[in-house]
Motif scaffolding. Structure first.
Motif, PDB file in Angstrom:
ATOM      1  N   CYS A 193       3.783  -6.144  13.077  1.00  0.00           N
ATOM      2  CA  CYS A 193       4.664  -6.850  12.137  1.00  0.00           C
ATOM      3  C   CYS A 193       4.977  -6.069  10.868  1.00  0.00           C
ATOM      4  O   CYS A 193       5.913  -6.415  10.143  1.00  0.00           O
ATOM      5  CB  CYS A 193       4.073  -8.208  11.771  1.00  0.00           C
ATOM      6  SG  CYS A 193       2.599  -8.111  10.744  1.00  0.00           S
ATOM      7  N   GLY A 194       4.182  -5.047  10.538  1.00  0.00           N
ATOM      8  CA  GLY A 194       4.470  -4.266   9.351  1.00  0.00           C
ATOM      9  C   GLY A 194       3.927  -4.858   8.074  1.00  0.00           C
ATOM     10  O   GLY A 194       4.347  -4.472   6.979  1.00  0.00           O
ATOM     11  N   TYR A 225      15.702  -0.481  10.876  1.00  0.00           N
ATOM     12  CA  TYR A 225      15.256  -1.518   9.941  1.00  0.00           C
ATOM     13  C   TYR A 225      15.643  -1.195   8.498  1.00  0.00           C
ATOM     14  O   TYR A 225      15.083  -1.775   7.565  1.00  0.00           O
ATOM     15  CB  TYR A 225      13.740  -1.692  10.057  1.00  0.00           C
ATOM     16  CG  TYR A 225      13.341  -2.338  11.368  1.00  0.00           C
ATOM     17  CD1 TYR A 225      13.258  -3.723  11.482  1.00  0.00           C
ATOM     18  CD2 TYR A 225      13.092  -1.575  12.496  1.00  0.00           C
ATOM     19  CE1 TYR A 225      12.919  -4.322  12.680  1.00  0.00           C
ATOM     20  CE2 TYR A 225      12.745  -2.162  13.703  1.00  0.00           C
ATOM     21  CZ  TYR A 225      12.667  -3.540  13.797  1.00  0.00           C
ATOM     22  OH  TYR A 225      12.340  -4.144  14.988  1.00  0.00           O
ATOM     23  N   ARG A 280       9.362  -8.106   9.873  1.00  0.00           N
ATOM     24  CA  ARG A 280       9.505  -6.650   9.835  1.00  0.00           C
ATOM     25  C   ARG A 280      10.500  -6.196   8.764  1.00  0.00           C
ATOM     26  O   ARG A 280      10.608  -4.999   8.510  1.00  0.00           O
ATOM     27  CB  ARG A 280       9.964  -6.132  11.203  1.00  0.00           C
ATOM     28  CG  ARG A 280       8.857  -6.102  12.254  1.00  0.00           C
ATOM     29  CD  ARG A 280       9.371  -5.589  13.578  1.00  0.00           C
ATOM     30  NE  ARG A 280       8.265  -5.035  14.376  1.00  0.00           N
ATOM     31  CZ  ARG A 280       8.409  -4.104  15.299  1.00  0.00           C
ATOM     32  NH1 ARG A 280       9.598  -3.601  15.546  1.00  0.00           N
ATOM     33  NH2 ARG A 280       7.377  -3.648  15.966  1.00  0.00           N
TER      34      ARG A 280
END
Length: 753
Positions: free
Chosen positions: A427-428, A14, A485
């Protein structure tokens, strides 16, 4: 616990710098395994426009197996990928024998008359005994049959008698009613039929005293649904591979019209217009020009991750397309005179096969940011420092947001609907909107919710509240996580541009650009007598209320009163969805009503009501009791409950359209949706134009008055006799207008085109 290979970490998936390291690792592995292919890839990345379409296609197909190998090593799942690939290969005899033996020999060597003379029952029993499989185990029988025929074909002279018996059985299975019935759930003995644009549905026609024509399904074709669970799970692996094998992979000839459209011959100016179907639909192919033929080829070869990577080159958000969503590709398939390849089924199955792997969500998520097969942008662009406000989080908004993020911009998405938060560890983002660490998702099944119990999260716009449970809305959570994210993305619900937030506010917050993705917002109403009577509602408003309130869920206290008969005015897909969901909701509604009345005491409850309220309550209680009794009888007798028959007896759900069925947008754009709606018990009445709504003594709708429309030889329409249909619930699905409220609220900045 996710342990990535190549000295990489979960956070690298990510982070752009991490993605650069992942790409470097892929290129190193490719150098070791195929130096020539590595050189071709680097050259293509340096100048992708130097490749012609065929050369690019071949490069992607050659890279597909290396993508499988690398992803398998990166996530530590090579054995699982190999096992799924072996399932692909194990099914291969089905499609080879179907093409070479069933279609080319049996279908062409026999006709229906000669097939009827064959003793298929005896032949089937003999084959089943020889193959050690029961004839009623259709999938196992067909696969064993195909494998055995392959062995016999390898030495035709030695097995001439066996092949002759197999050929006779294949002809019997293809052409006789008994054979088709036995193999109804199979694939081997189904050959594509010719298509007639005017008769695309397997329907029955009823003529009501000569006044107007209705279309209903044959009783044996009724498809029974259970409340608001997913009504169509889509194809399994065997079915998807059947479609991919049916494709002739015409990218090799530059004729992949499913992707690029079917075109007329070029005119004097060298330009070629798109052809139109017999129903007048432009055959422009996939709007994204997805590499369809190429992914089919990779899928059939067992390169499942590589196939998804090919899809994601042009369609990274494949979770929001495919089965029961779009079919432009099918309409432009090279097969124009016979059934087309069901490309959406193959696409969605390809995605689901990858999601079903350990860490499958993370694999798909990674391919939307880093894709080694994307020659033009394998990696997200470096941060630009630009910030974009995307207004509306429907398909247009979330699609735009994804591409803006990959272009290196920061994106804030807002939507007028309240968006429910997801767990921070998934989901962060915490409930205050702050970034927080999130954990890798090992099993996609852990994200999955039953649709009839799923909380409406508010994300997805029309995909959330407009599309029904014919589509698996769990894919919306997948799309949302792909965005949420990412550190450069923020999501806010309950924010409306023009009231909550003005354009001046957006500039003051430092946004460089505002993108409007607000969809169609104004439903059409009918200017007829009593057009706003109680019981009359716009279809889009009903669907939105049904989806967002959770009224169809057993524990929900929300209530949308619907009475039978139901009449839906319109001929598009919104009308189709409204007719099916309103009918399904009625059954849920009256059973919930019965349960709650019993909890209060039915007699005491009825005594508290009077007039119209009591009449409606008695009706709901009677219908709820009848449905309960039918469910009990079905359980005792070991059969499906005949809910559709009861609902039809109480008035059912009818779509009325001002022109012919074959003129309706639903038929011309996606006739399969019409077919499936008819299978749920819906009636389609054609050539009826509403002129007035009749109300009862309480001011509620009781009937709809229509005039029959007649089409003359010159194609012009004229009005005929007057028709009255009983209707207690009337839904208007006569189209929508673009959301142009902003142009009236802030004319200085937003001008209508």
């Amino acid at each position: 616990m996710l342990n990535l290979g190549f000295d990489l970490h979960f956070t690298d998936l990510y982070d752009r710098d991490g993605l650069v390291r992942i790409d470097a690792a892929f290129l190193r592995e490719l150098t070791h395994s195929d130096a020539g292919l590595h050189a071709r890839l680097l050259a293509a990345r340096c100048d992708p426009h130097a490749l012609d379409a065929k050369a690019e296609s071949q490069l992607l197909i050659d890279l597909a197996p290396h993508t499988d190998d690398f992803i398998g090593a990166l996530f530590g799942i090579r054995p699982q990928i190999r096992a799924l690939a072996e399932q692909h290969h194990a099914l291969a005899p089905l499609y080879e024998v179907k093409r070479q033996f069933v279609q080319r020999s049996a279908a062409k060597g026999f006709d229906e008359a000669s097939a009827r003379a064959l003793d298929g029952e005896r032949l089937g029993a003999e084959l089943a005994e020889a193959l050690a499989v029961a004839t009623d185990a259709v999938a196992a029988f067909e696969l064993a049959f195909a494998r055995q025929v392959q062995r016999w074909l390898a030495d035709e002279a030695a097995y001439a008698a066996e092949l002759q018996r197999a050929l006779h059985y294949a002809a019997w299975a293809l052409y006789t009613e008994a054979g088709r019935r036995r193999h109804q759930s199979g694939l081997l003995f189904k050959v594509p039929g010719k298509t007639d644009p005017i008769n695309l549905l397997h329907h029955a026609v009823d003529r009501n005293e000569g006044a107007y024509t209705t279309f209903t399904i044959k009783p044996e074709q009724i498809r029974r649904r259970t409340g608001f669970k997913l009504t169509d799970a889509g194809s399994d692996l065997a079915g998807a591979l059947d479609e991919a094998n049916y494709c002739i992979w015409c990218h090799k000839q530059g004729k992949d019209s499913c992707s690029t459209g079917l075109k007329e011959k070029p005119g004097p100016d060298g330009r070629a217009a798109f052809k139109r179907s017999a129903l007048g639909v432009k055959l422009a192919g996939c709007p994204l020009e997805e590499k369809i033929s190429e992914f089919h080829m990779a899928k059939v070869s067992g390169h499942l991750v590589g196939a998804l990577a090919i899809i994601a080159v042009d369609n990274p958000l494949a979770a929001a397309t495919g089965h029961r969503i779009c079919n432009d590709c099918m309409k432009s398939c090279i097969y124009q005179k016979q059934e087309p390849v069901d490309i959406p089924q193959a696409e969605t199955r390809t995605l689901k096969d990858v999601l079903g792997l350990p860490w499958g969500f993370e694999i798909y998520s990674l391919l939307t940011r880093w894709n080694p097969l994307n020659l033009r942008r394998p990696l997200p662009a470096p941060a630009t420092g630009r910030r974009v406000l995307v207004v509306g989080m429907g398909p247009a908004g979330f699609g735009l947001a994804h591409h803006l993020l990959n272009d290196g911009h920061a994106v804030v998405g807002i939507d007028g609907l309240k968006i429910e938060p997801l767990p921070p560890e998934v989901c962060g983002v915490d409930r205050d909107g702050a970034r927080t660490p999130f954990a890798p998702i090992e099993r996609y099944a852990d994200l999955h919710e039953d649709l009839d119990a799923r909380a409406m999260a508010g994300f997805g716009g029309v995909a959330e509240y407009g599309i029904t449970v014919r589509w698996d809305k769990n894919f919306l959570k997948v799309i949302r996580l792909l965005l949420e994210r990412r550190a450069a993305f923020a999501l806010h619900g309950g924010v409306r541009l023009g009231s909550t937030l003005s354009l001046a506010d957006a500039w003051a917050m430092g946004f460089d650009h505002v993108a409007l993705a607000m969809g169609a917002g104004k439903p059409t109403t009918l200017d007829i007598p009593h057009g706003l009577a109680r019981g009359v509602r716009t279809a889009s408003d009903f669907l939105m209320a049904l989806q967002l309130t959770g009224a169809a869920q057993a524990e929900s206290v929300a209530n949308l009163q619907v009475r039978l008969p139901i009449v839906v005015v319109g001929g598009g897909l919104t009308a189709i969805d409204t007719a099916t969901e309103a009918l399904a909701y009625y059954a849920v509604q009256v059973q919930k009503f019965l349960q709650r009345a019993e909890a209060l005491g039915c007699e005491a409850f009825l005594q508290s009501l009077a007039g119209e309220e009591r009449t409606t309550a008695e009706e709901f209680l009677a219908h709820g009791s009848a449905l309960r009794a039918e469910a009990a009888a079905a359980a005792r007798e070991g059969r499906a409950a005949r809910v559709i028959e009861l609902l039809r007896g109480w008035g059912g759900s009818t779509i009325v359209y001002r022109k012919r069925l074959i003129d309706s947008p639903a038929y011309t754009l996606n006739h399969e949706e019409v077919e499936l709606a008819l299978q749920e018990g819906i009636v389609f009445a054609e050539c009826l134009n509403p002129v007035a709504i009749q109300v009862d003594e309480h001011g509620a709708a009781r009937a709809l008055t229509l005039r029959r429309q007649q089409r003359g030889e010159d194609g012009a329409w004229s009005e005929g006799v007057e028709i009255t249909l009983p209707a207690r619930a009337i839904f208007i699905a006569a189209g929508t207008s673009p959301n142009t409220v902003l142009a009236r609220e802030d004319a200085a900045h937003f001008k209508l085109d």
